[in-house]
Write an enzyme that holds these catalytic residues in place. Structure first.
Site, PDB file in Angstrom:
ATOM      1  N   LYS A 223     -52.939  17.900  31.809  1.00 45.50           N
ATOM      2  CA  LYS A 223     -53.518  17.954  30.585  1.00 45.50           C
ATOM      3  C   LYS A 223     -54.954  18.324  30.546  1.00 45.50           C
ATOM      4  O   LYS A 223     -55.550  18.153  31.751  1.00 45.50           O
ATOM      5  CB  LYS A 223     -53.249  16.378  29.932  1.00 45.50           C
ATOM      6  CG  LYS A 223     -53.841  15.384  31.313  1.00 45.50           C
ATOM      7  CD  LYS A 223     -55.610  15.285  30.535  1.00 45.50           C
ATOM      8  CE  LYS A 223     -56.370  14.437  31.526  1.00 45.50           C
ATOM      9  NZ  LYS A 223     -57.793  14.534  31.313  1.00 45.50           N
TER      10      LYS A 223
ATOM     11  N   TYR B 195     -56.084  10.979  26.042  1.00 47.38           N
ATOM     12  CA  TYR B 195     -55.533   9.732  26.560  1.00 47.38           C
ATOM     13  C   TYR B 195     -55.350   8.814  25.151  1.00 47.38           C
ATOM     14  O   TYR B 195     -54.388   8.043  25.067  1.00 47.38           O
ATOM     15  CB  TYR B 195     -56.340   8.951  27.709  1.00 47.38           C
ATOM     16  CG  TYR B 195     -55.941   9.685  29.040  1.00 47.38           C
ATOM     17  CD1 TYR B 195     -54.787   9.838  29.472  1.00 47.38           C
ATOM     18  CD2 TYR B 195     -57.092  10.043  29.455  1.00 47.38           C
ATOM     19  CE1 TYR B 195     -54.744  10.212  30.914  1.00 47.38           C
ATOM     20  CE2 TYR B 195     -56.975  10.791  30.893  1.00 47.38           C
ATOM     21  CZ  TYR B 195     -55.738  10.919  31.585  1.00 47.38           C
ATOM     22  OH  TYR B 195     -55.534  11.522  32.742  1.00 47.38           O
TER      23      TYR B 195
END
Length: 387
Positions: free
Chosen positions: A153, A240
């Site tokens: 990510k 996140y």
């Protein structure tokens, strides 16, 4: 995107760590606020061979801190996948990894001959662990080599790159998953249950904070370069928070609004934002309040519902997670998340099925991140999403 050679030269000139080891440092919250798990065994000694029977072979692309201290050790404990190969531009690393993990010379590649991996039957999966701006190139090259792909990510630095990555995997009949490890660990999975199953009734509000103070010079330089990183704390840590809010409810937002925070360290934060706060609006009326910064320490995912509440803090770090609800503490184990993540991804790849953290999910999140930036640049204008 910069030409290939200029990117490689930039990485070789990073001076904060030795050689290319800076290119894959994990998110700062895992370094400075809770301390990441680093295996302390003598890395110069060879490890005993792993059992490869029935497992898929995986090649790590990029041998920085995350690959060295998290992914490679995890691959010694996985049941469905093993470390079959490596891709690095540093010959000394290639030799050290070859000895430590008993990797055949035929399974060691550099960035120039990477495409030859198409002929390697030992390697089924390629895990791209490179600076954000390099994700698209190597995911697409891996897909053309007919390998399943895991991409760290954030998926990319632009929505178009993310779409191109997904298209390449579809066109070549391979699966693409994103390195969203929190979908496989107990505390965040419990949050999914509490929110999506409405254990305490309808969720009313969510708070998601992920920040790390990197103003002391510990930040690796490429993360402060917008072209290489794609943005600052939002795209690195805030992802996140976006993820946490979405999996709390089990649905994506329909709109966002955002504001950049003040810049108190202009010599450091002249290319990427120092901090950003944003709201995510959901079609059921729930609002998530989120923050991310490179100049303070925060690590939380919490929610209030009609009949109770819950909170994880820290929520996103590799270890030391703690959780509580209005009924008491969460009695859950901290696990080696990368083991669970890669085992689950390999299991889905073996069946040629989409991972629960698919490329489609990564593309969705890129659209949300870009909408947050759009709103902040427009002074907080509410941006509607079509996902």
């Amino acid at each position: 995107m910069k030409p290939f050679n200029s990117r490689r030269n930039f990485l070789k000139n990073i001076t904060l760590t030795v050689g290319a080891s800076a290119i894959t440092l994990p998110a700062f919250n895992s370094i400075t606020t809770t301390g990441k798990i680093i295996r302390q065994e003598d890395e110069s000694l060879p490890l005993p061979p792993v059992n490869k029977q029935g497992k898929m072979g995986l090649a790590l692309v990029g041998l920085g801190q995350y690959s060295t201290h998290q992914l490679a050790p995890a691959l010694q404990e996985t049941n469905n996948v093993y470390l079959a190969g490596i891709v690095t531009g540093t010959p000394s690393k290639a030799e050290a990894w070859k000895k430590r993990y008993s990797i055949p010379q035929s399974n060691i590649y550099n960035y120039e001959n990477f495409d030859d991996i198409i002929n390697n039957k030992d390697i089924d999966i390629v895990y791209v662990v490179l600076p954000n701006s390099m994700h698209a190139e190597y995911v697409i090259r891996a897909a053309k080599a007919k390998k399943h792909v895991i991409c760290e990510k954030p998926m990319a630095t632009t929505v178009q790159d993310a779409q191109n990555m997904l298209d390449a995997c579809r066109e070549n009949g391979v699966q693409l998953a994103i390195g969203y490890r929190l979908h496989f660990e107990p505390f965040n999975k419990r949050v999914m249950e509490l929110g999506q199953q409405e254990i305490y009734g309808k969720v009313k509000t969510i708070k998601a904070y992920d920040s790390s103070d990197s103003t002391n010079g510990s930040v690796d330089k490429w993360r402060l370069d917008r072209e290489l990183a794609g943005g600052g704390p939002l795209i690195d840590l805030g992802i996140y928070c976006v993820q946490g809010a979405i999996y709390t409810l089990g649905r994506p937002p329909v709109a966002v609004s955002a504001q950049f925070g003040p810049v108190t360290k202009p010599l450091v934060f002249h290319d990427v934002e120092q901090s950003i706060s944003w709201k995510m609006f959901f079609d059921n009326g729930t609002i998530a309040e989120c923050e991310s910064s490179y100049a303070e320490n925060k690590n939380e995912l919490s929610a209030t519902a009609e009949k109770g509440w819950w909170k994880l803090s820290p929520a996103y770090a590799y270890e030391g997670k703690k959780g509580e609800t209005s009924d008491g503490k969460m009695k859950l184990p901290n696990i080696y998340e990368q083991v669970a993540q890669m085992d689950a991804q390999a299991a889905s790849f073996k069946k040629n099925e989409k991972s629960v953290v698919s490329g489609e999910m990564g593309l969705r999140d890129m659209k949300i991140l870009m909408a947050i930036y759009e709103s902040a640049k427009a002074g907080g204008k509410k941006v509607q999403l079509s996902l």
